[in-house]
Design a protein around this motif. Structure first.
Motif, PDB file in Angstrom:
ATOM      1  N   GLU A  76       0.774  -1.026  -0.020  1.00 23.53           N
ATOM      2  CA  GLU A  76      -0.051   0.009  -0.140  1.00 23.53           C
ATOM      3  C   GLU A  76       0.912   1.162   0.106  1.00 23.53           C
ATOM      4  N   VAL A  78       2.103   4.725   0.989  1.00 26.25           N
ATOM      5  CA  VAL A  78       1.871   5.854   1.939  1.00 26.25           C
ATOM      6  C   VAL A  78       2.485   6.652   1.895  1.00 26.25           C
ATOM      7  N   GLN A  85       1.111  -5.249   2.874  1.00 27.64           N
ATOM      8  CA  GLN A  85      -0.241  -5.435   3.316  1.00 27.64           C
ATOM      9  C   GLN A  85      -0.874  -6.896   2.810  1.00 27.64           C
ATOM     10  N   GLN A  93      -9.983  -2.135   2.362  1.00 24.58           N
ATOM     11  CA  GLN A  93      -9.805  -0.687   2.159  1.00 24.58           C
ATOM     12  C   GLN A  93     -10.440  -0.034   0.998  1.00 24.58           C
TER      13      GLN A  93
END
Length: 136
Positions: A76, A78, A85, A93
């Motif tokens: 993921e 960020v 993940q 999500q």
């Protein structure tokens, strides 16, 4: 919305010059309100369109992810880094992202319908004022 304008016009003191000036101000105010509200409607359309794209993107990504094997490593993004993940977390999500987008779309559509009614009411008030001017 029609009542305040009508009350303002009734409170105008006697005298054709002052009356005409105040009616012109009310007319200008209504025109400005219509333009402002129409801009808000266009903004709501743009936001709804953007949310629909976001929802579709999340759906397509989720569809592709679900075809992968459960052991596939997924990351993921960020900020400027990536976090490892599980497939389930990413799936949840994406579903949450779709749900939030759908809720915002509903809110914006309700707001848009209110704004459209507001524009219609203001335009009706402008027509009434024009008809009253022509009648004089």
């Amino acid at each position: 919305m029609a009542a305040p304008v009508d009350l303002e016009l009734k409170k105008v003191p006697a005298g054709p010059g002052l009356s005409r000036c105040l009616r012109g101000a009310a007319f200008t105010e209504l025109q400005a309100k219509v333009i402002d509200t129409q801009q808000k409607v266009k903004l709501a359309d743009i936001q709804i369109e953007q949310l629909n794209r976001t929802k579709k993107h999340a759906h397509l990504t989720d569809t592709e992810i679900m075809t992968l094997v459960d052991e596939t490593r997924m990351y993921e993004g960020v900020g400027r880094m990536f976090i490892l993940q599980s497939k389930g977390v990413i799936h949840n999500q994406l579903l949450e992202k779709q749900k939030i987008a759908e809720e915002k779309i509903k809110e914006l559509e309700q707001r848009k319908s209110y704004l459209e009614r507001s524009v219609k009411d203001a335009e009706d008030n402008i027509r009434e004022m024009l008809m009253a001017r022509r009648a004089q």
